[in-house]
Write an enzyme that holds these catalytic residues in place. Structure first.
Site, PDB file in Angstrom:
ATOM      1  N   ARG A  46       1.632   1.373  -7.263  1.00 49.09           N
ATOM      2  CA  ARG A  46       1.735   0.235  -6.353  1.00 49.09           C
ATOM      3  C   ARG A  46       0.461  -0.608  -6.342  1.00 49.09           C
ATOM      4  NH1 ARG A  46       5.865   1.186  -2.480  1.00 49.09           N
ATOM      5  NH2 ARG A  46       4.788   0.026  -0.872  1.00 49.09           N
ATOM      6  N   GLU A  62       7.541 -14.324 -23.696  1.00 47.90           N
ATOM      7  CA  GLU A  62       6.684 -13.169 -23.409  1.00 47.90           C
ATOM      8  C   GLU A  62       7.386 -11.843 -23.646  1.00 47.90           C
ATOM      9  OE1 GLU A  62       3.494 -14.224 -19.957  1.00 47.90           O
ATOM     10  OE2 GLU A  62       5.585 -14.283 -19.346  1.00 47.90           O
ATOM     11  N   LYS A  86       8.547 -17.156 -19.974  1.00 46.15           N
ATOM     12  CA  LYS A  86       9.061 -15.825 -19.668  1.00 46.15           C
ATOM     13  C   LYS A  86       9.868 -15.267 -20.835  1.00 46.15           C
ATOM     14  CE  LYS A  86       7.155 -14.912 -16.076  1.00 46.15           C
ATOM     15  NZ  LYS A  86       6.081 -15.607 -16.759  1.00 46.15           N
ATOM     16  N   LYS A 124      -2.145  -7.760 -18.657  1.00 41.78           N
ATOM     17  CA  LYS A 124      -1.834  -8.267 -17.328  1.00 41.78           C
ATOM     18  C   LYS A 124      -2.876  -9.260 -16.843  1.00 41.78           C
ATOM     19  CE  LYS A 124       0.480  -8.667 -13.560  1.00 41.78           C
ATOM     20  NZ  LYS A 124       1.699  -9.487 -13.618  1.00 41.78           N
ATOM     21  N   GLU A 159       7.956 -22.629 -17.396  1.00 36.98           N
ATOM     22  CA  GLU A 159       7.837 -21.234 -16.987  1.00 36.98           C
ATOM     23  C   GLU A 159       8.997 -20.404 -17.529  1.00 36.98           C
ATOM     24  OE1 GLU A 159       6.508 -17.696 -15.090  1.00 36.98           O
ATOM     25  OE2 GLU A 159       5.558 -19.506 -15.894  1.00 36.98           O
ATOM     26  N   CYS A 217       0.826  -1.196   0.000  1.00 41.21           N
ATOM     27  CA  CYS A 217       0.000   0.000   0.000  1.00 41.21           C
ATOM     28  C   CYS A 217       0.863   1.249   0.000  1.00 41.21           C
ATOM     29  CB  CYS A 217      -0.911  -0.003   1.227  1.00 41.21           C
ATOM     30  SG  CYS A 217      -1.654  -1.595   1.576  1.00 41.21           S
ATOM     31  N   HIS A 226      12.165 -37.825 -27.927  1.00 40.55           N
ATOM     32  CA  HIS A 226      10.915 -38.086 -28.633  1.00 40.55           C
ATOM     33  C   HIS A 226      10.539 -36.939 -29.564  1.00 40.55           C
ATOM     34  CE1 HIS A 226      10.006 -41.732 -26.308  1.00 40.55           C
ATOM     35  NE2 HIS A 226      10.586 -41.090 -25.312  1.00 40.55           N
ATOM     36  N   TRP A 244      -4.136  -1.813  -0.368  1.00 40.27           N
ATOM     37  CA  TRP A 244      -4.226  -3.083  -1.107  1.00 40.27           C
ATOM     38  C   TRP A 244      -4.696  -4.116  -0.094  1.00 40.27           C
ATOM     39  CZ3 TRP A 244      -3.274  -4.911  -6.114  1.00 40.27           C
ATOM     40  CH2 TRP A 244      -3.099  -6.285  -6.252  1.00 40.27           C
ATOM     41  N   ASN A 255       0.810  -0.404   6.696  1.00 42.19           N
ATOM     42  CA  ASN A 255       1.157  -1.418   5.702  1.00 42.19           C
ATOM     43  C   ASN A 255       1.726  -2.622   6.442  1.00 42.19           C
ATOM     44  OD1 ASN A 255       0.503   0.438   3.759  1.00 42.19           O
ATOM     45  ND2 ASN A 255       2.599   0.804   3.071  1.00 42.19           N
ATOM     46  N   GLY A 256       1.375  -3.816   6.011  1.00 44.24           N
ATOM     47  CA  GLY A 256       1.904  -5.014   6.657  1.00 44.24           C
ATOM     48  C   GLY A 256       0.797  -5.933   7.122  1.00 44.24           C
TER      49      GLY A 256
END
Length: 611
Positions: free
Chosen positions: A27, A489, A486, A606, A482, A2, A505, A74, A98-99
């Protein structure tokens, strides 16, 4: 996660706070608010949604004063709403936080027993009550804040104002960022530098346990015991855009480096070492129900699908429960077999991925119990699933997912431990062994990040390649997938990920002296290591260029490979989290060397909110 802004000076504070919060919008947030002091009167204004909703309220009835605090939230505890927005107010005290407060439920119970009434679903509101109670004993505000945080277990960047002490702002931190700004006749505090650059470039970065008292005459910084801390200010020469990214060139790079903190936040409050168990808020499957489960289905797309493939290893290993990993867009249309003894887990960073949401609905309609593993409180999946497990990665701005992936892996590991304990396949002592490994992951990620110069050198050697092949066995197969994703992308280089055993194969036909082959080769499990060494020999025999991701000290593979990327040693279920880091960095540096828009690659969004 946040955004926080605080100010003491001679300027009207409300517009200054809104401007500071606007500079922290990158953020991510779901609500915003501010608290303003004029004399001994405290005014709090809050609004759900974007900052402009708060600005409209403030413009309609401007709070007057030159001391105040602001916040963009957030959500981590409680849905996005005006009541859950910060600042939280109680007894003439307003706080922004925050936290995560791990012991907030116990503290709330103690405070309710004393007659306190809470107006939100958040953990953060506890701070306002604790500070207000401490002030009743006649303490000055800084001492009251110290008394409050002494009762708290968790993390915090905390900023407080009180009607009792209307000419100061008090800030303190523990494992959450906080920066102070210095100017003539003015003092500032914020969760990040961009909020301050319009007003000052002289800043002091607070450290854990420190407390700052902001006034018009300056800032008094002390340690936990109240002893003065003398730390010279630092002059910030970043542009405002650079400041948003914490000095990193791109958000993706910043988010790769945020992974140790993100993983720590995912674990925080969930690991019950003494009980050898996992605490998941809202969990409603009993031990008897867990033992009757016959299948777990993981529903996801893209990067989240890869985390599900790794999660399959975790759940089947620890909970002895059969797992199917389904591409969400295929699950919905193939008349899947779903029974009441099945648990369907939807995995999504945003919680709004259309295909995954539809698959979740389909599983629920057919009688399965449902769980959402998600990063956004209040998203569609969190509202529709029977249970939710937040990944707590914080806002992810870069389109290519990084810290969302690692926190999903950690979340699935915790889920595997939880199910293993409930189903009787994992003892408390066994769970503690896994916890010890999990709690060490942030440090392992930090060590992996320290080897970025190695990765950058490899990227420089291969950034003009036309194709890449990624190979992994066992739990490393999802990491190979993955890593290839990446690279595709953000660099626009064709890349494929394969299980090592599949190389003969078909993919072996592609190997020549022009093809870089990234091989994931941790030592555990030993049988997979021996087989992947065989793959390396096969690539070498055909002239391929081997880039091996190896554990530190693996001299055998150092001799076999053309290039090595070292990571610290870890167990087979932890290794996917650690080995992911060099692959993320490789994709990043290749794309950056090719001059691509790393944060917003072409043709991608996104959150994929359409089928």
């Amino acid at each position: 996660m946040c955004g926080i802004v605080g100010y003491v000076g001679d300027k009207p504070v409300a517009p200054l706070l809104i401007d500071g919060l606007r500079r922290l919008e990158y953020r991510g947030y779901d609500s915003a608010g501010l608290a303003v002091l004029e004399g001994g009167t405290l005014t709090v204004v809050r609004a759900t949604g974007k900052l402009k909703a708060l600005a409209v309220k403030v413009e309609a009835e401007p709070p007057r004063g030159t001391v105040g605090i602001g916040h963009t939230r957030w959500a981590t505890h409680g849905r996005p709403s005006d009541d859950n927005a910060h600042p939280h107010r109680y007894g003439g005290v307003a706080v922004v936080h925050n936290g995560i407060i791990e012991n907030h439920l116990a503290l709330k119970a103690q405070l309710r027993a004393k007659g306190h009434a809470f107006s939100s679903e958040t953990d953060s509101e506890v701070f306002a009550h604790l500070v207000a109670e401490a002030l009743q004993g006649g303490r000055p505000l800084p001492d009251a804040v110290r008394a409050a945080v002494a009762q708290v277990k968790g993390t915090y960047a905390l900023v407080v104002v009180a009607e009792q002490d209307p000419d100061c702002v008090v800030a303190t931190r523990e494992s959450q960022p906080m920066v102070l700004g210095l100017a003539q006749g003015e003092s500032f505090v914020a969760s990040d530098v961009p909020a301050l650059l319009e007003h000052t470039r002289d800043v002091v970065f607070m450290e854990d346990g420190e407390l700052a008292v902001l006034s018009r005459t300056g800032i008094l910084l002390t340690d936990r015991a109240g002893k003065k801390v003398d730390r010279p200010p630092r002059r910030i020469d970043w542009t405002s855009t650079m400041a948003e990214k914490g000095g990193h060139k791109h958000f993706m790079h910043k988010e790769i480096h945020e992974q140790p903190r993100a993983v720590a936040d995912t674990l925080r409050g969930r690991v019950l070492l003494s009980e050898g168990d996992v605490h998941l808020e809202g969990w409603n499957i009993s031990a008897d129900e867990a033992r009757k489960l016959t299948k777990l289905t993981l529903l996801a797309c893209g990067t989240s699908y890869h985390s599900g493939l790794a999660g399959k290893w975790m759940v089947e290993s620890l909970a002895k429960l059969p797992v199917e990993v389904e591409l969400a867009h295929e699950f919905r249309y193939r008349d899947p077999i779903v029974e009441s003894t099945h648990l369907a887990v939807a995995i999504s960073q945003s919680g709004e991925t259309a295909d995954t949401l539809f698959a979740l609905r389909e599983a629920k309609k057919r009688g399965a119990k449902t769980l959402a593993v998600c990063n956004v409180v209040g998203s569609a999946m969190t509202r529709e699933a029977d249970m939710t497990m937040m990944t707590n990665a914080g806002p992810e701005i870069g389109v290519a997912s990084t810290k969302a992936f690692t926190t999903q892996l950690v979340s699935l590991y915790l889920l595997a431990i939880k199910l293993g304990r409930l189903r009787g396949h994992l003892t408390a002592e066994g769970a503690r062994t896994h916890f010890e490994q999990l709690l060490h992951v942030p440090k392992l990620l930090e060590l992996a990040l320290e080897n970025e110069p190695q990765v950058k050198a490899v990227a420089k050697a291969f950034h003009t390649a036309h194709d890449f092949l990624y190979l992994g066995r066992g739990p490393m197969h999802p990491v190979a997938l993955e890593g290839a994703l990446k690279l595709k992308e953000i660099s626009y280089i064709h890349a494929e990920g394969y299980a090592g055993g599949e190389m003969k194969h078909g993919p072996i036909a592609l190997i020549d002296e022009k093809l870089p082959v990234v091989v994931l080769a941790p030592r555990e499990p030993q049988v997979a290591y021996e087989k992947i060494v065989g793959n390396i020999e096969e690539v070498r025999a055909r002239g391929g260029k081997v880039i091996a991701v190896v554990e530190q000290g693996d001299h055998h593979l150092r001799e076999l490979a053309d290039h090595v990327l070292e990571v610290p040693a870890s167990s087979k279920l932890i290794a996917p989290m650690v080995a992911t880091v060099p692959l993320q960095l490789l994709a990043y540096h290749v794309a950056e060397l090719r001059g691509n828009d790393v944060d917003q690659p072409r043709n991608l969004a996104k959150s994929v909110t359409v089928e």
